[in-house]
Scaffold this active site. Structure first.
Site, mmCIF file in Angstrom:
data_model
loop_
_atom_site.group_PDB
_atom_site.id
_atom_site.type_symbol
_atom_site.label_atom_id
_atom_site.label_comp_id
_atom_site.label_asym_id
_atom_site.label_seq_id
_atom_site.Cartn_x
_atom_site.Cartn_y
_atom_site.Cartn_z
ATOM 1 N N CYS A 110 -9.866 36.495 76.505
ATOM 2 C CA CYS A 110 -8.518 36.776 76.003
ATOM 3 C C CYS A 110 -8.479 38.073 75.205
ATOM 4 O O CYS A 110 -7.460 38.753 75.133
ATOM 5 C CB CYS A 110 -8.030 35.648 75.096
ATOM 6 S SG CYS A 110 -7.877 34.065 75.903
ATOM 7 N N HIS A 124 -3.526 29.066 80.622
ATOM 8 C CA HIS A 124 -3.735 30.328 81.340
ATOM 9 C C HIS A 124 -4.897 30.130 82.305
ATOM 10 O O HIS A 124 -5.847 29.389 81.997
ATOM 11 C CB HIS A 124 -4.157 31.461 80.375
ATOM 12 C CG HIS A 124 -3.044 32.211 79.728
ATOM 13 N ND1 HIS A 124 -3.148 32.723 78.448
ATOM 14 C CD2 HIS A 124 -1.814 32.598 80.183
ATOM 15 C CE1 HIS A 124 -2.034 33.364 78.142
ATOM 16 N NE2 HIS A 124 -1.209 33.302 79.167
HETATM 17 N N1 ARG Z 1 -1.715 32.533 71.268
HETATM 18 C C1 ARG Z 1 -1.799 33.188 72.511
HETATM 19 C C2 ARG Z 1 -0.748 32.643 73.461
HETATM 20 O O1 ARG Z 1 -0.540 31.456 73.449
HETATM 21 C C3 ARG Z 1 -3.146 33.066 73.094
HETATM 22 C C4 ARG Z 1 -3.359 33.884 74.342
HETATM 23 C C5 ARG Z 1 -4.723 33.750 74.886
HETATM 24 N N2 ARG Z 1 -4.953 34.716 75.878
HETATM 25 C C6 ARG Z 1 -5.485 34.483 77.096
HETATM 26 N N3 ARG Z 1 -5.732 35.478 77.872
HETATM 27 N N4 ARG Z 1 -5.667 33.256 77.505
HETATM 28 O O2 ARG Z 1 -0.120 33.368 74.204
#
Ligand code: ARG
Length: 261
Positions: free
Chosen positions: A254, A160
């Site tokens: 996150c 991300h």
């Molecule tokens: N386990 C989640 C996923 O893989 C983690 C998300 C993390 N969120 C973020 N904004 N980077 O989607």
């Protein structure tokens, strides 16, 4: 923010998630509570979204939408395990009476979108390569009426945008160059010549997954060198410990969806 009451690592959709590593849910809630209290202590208002049973990743509230100037561009998750979270975010935003624009394209909200109101007259940075798909960048630009700059992520550990780059104030960013394609690194250098650069170790400790109000920068306590660089640049780093939610592949940012009403 959304409490990690139902947080667990039940599936693996990013390289950080290990379904065999146990999560201490009580500790997860405790650490998340500390983060919430820290933000409130810094004078911020925190709204809570009700966590959904069977949605173990819902604690990562940043992924549910992206709001600019009172308009909310909704998320559409890449992985079906998280798909149902989008409706909960939508309902919450609509209950506040904000303009909601439903997406057609796959995008994971603030996970892959950042907004800098004072940079170049107001610019949106958008990641692609792993989760959010490129057509969503154009869709966001039409929905929000701000220029969107596409940045290509190339390292799956930085799946991300918000684990590789953060706005540290309204006009500047901190980022880890190695997470981006060579061309996107050039774009970032052009747009943000004074950016703060994080090293690999701090980036891998999720140091860039931070929340800043322009002065106070709340960040993962393991990213000690980045905290030092922020301090030297005149910011006030506020370290928090988030070892449990890290097991799902996320940290401070996150867990926080920023509202820009
Ligand atoms: N386990 C989640 C996923 O893989 C983690 C998300 C993390 N969120 C973020 N904004 N980077 O989607």
């Amino acid at each position: 923010m959304c409490s990690p009451e139902h947080f667990a690592v039940e599936y693996a959709i990013n390289p950080w998630m290990d379904v065999t590593a146990p999560v201490d849910s009580e500790l997860a809630v405790k650490q998340w509570d500390r983060l919430r209290e820290t933000l409130v202590g810094l004078g911020h208002e925190v709204h809570l979204l009700t966590p959904g049973r069977g949605l173990p990743d819902m604690v990562y509230a940043a992924n549910g939408a992206f709001m600019v100037d009172g308009t909310v561009y909704g998320a559409r998750f890449k992985h079906e395990q998280r798909a149902a979270e989008a409706a909960a975010h939508r309902a919450w935003h609509e209950s506040r009476g904000w303009r909601f624009i439903a997406p057609i394209e796959v995008n994971e909200g603030e996970g892959d979108f950042a907004y800098l109101p004072e940079a170049h007259g107001g610019v949106i940075l958008a990641g692609h390569g792993f989760r959010t798909e490129l057509p969503a960048h154009a869709e966001a630009q039409e929905a929000l009426g701000r220029p969107v700059v596409s940045l290509r992520l190339v390292d799956p550990r930085f799946y991300h945008l918000d684990v590789a780059l953060a706005s540290i104030d309204d006009a500047n960013v901190a980022y880890y160059p190695g997470a981006f394609s060579a061309a996107s690194q050039r774009v970032l250098t052009q747009l943000f010549p004074d950016a703060l650069l994080a090293d690999a170790e701090d980036a891998l400790a999720f140091g860039l997954n931070l929340v800043s109000d322009g002065h106070n920068v709340v960040l993962n306590s393991e990213a000690t060198r980045l905290a030092g660089k922020l301090k030297a640049a005149g910011y006030h780093p506020v370290p928090v410990e988030l070892a449990e939610v890290k097991k799902g592949g996320g940290s401070v940012k996150c867990c926080v969806a920023e509202l820009r009403p």
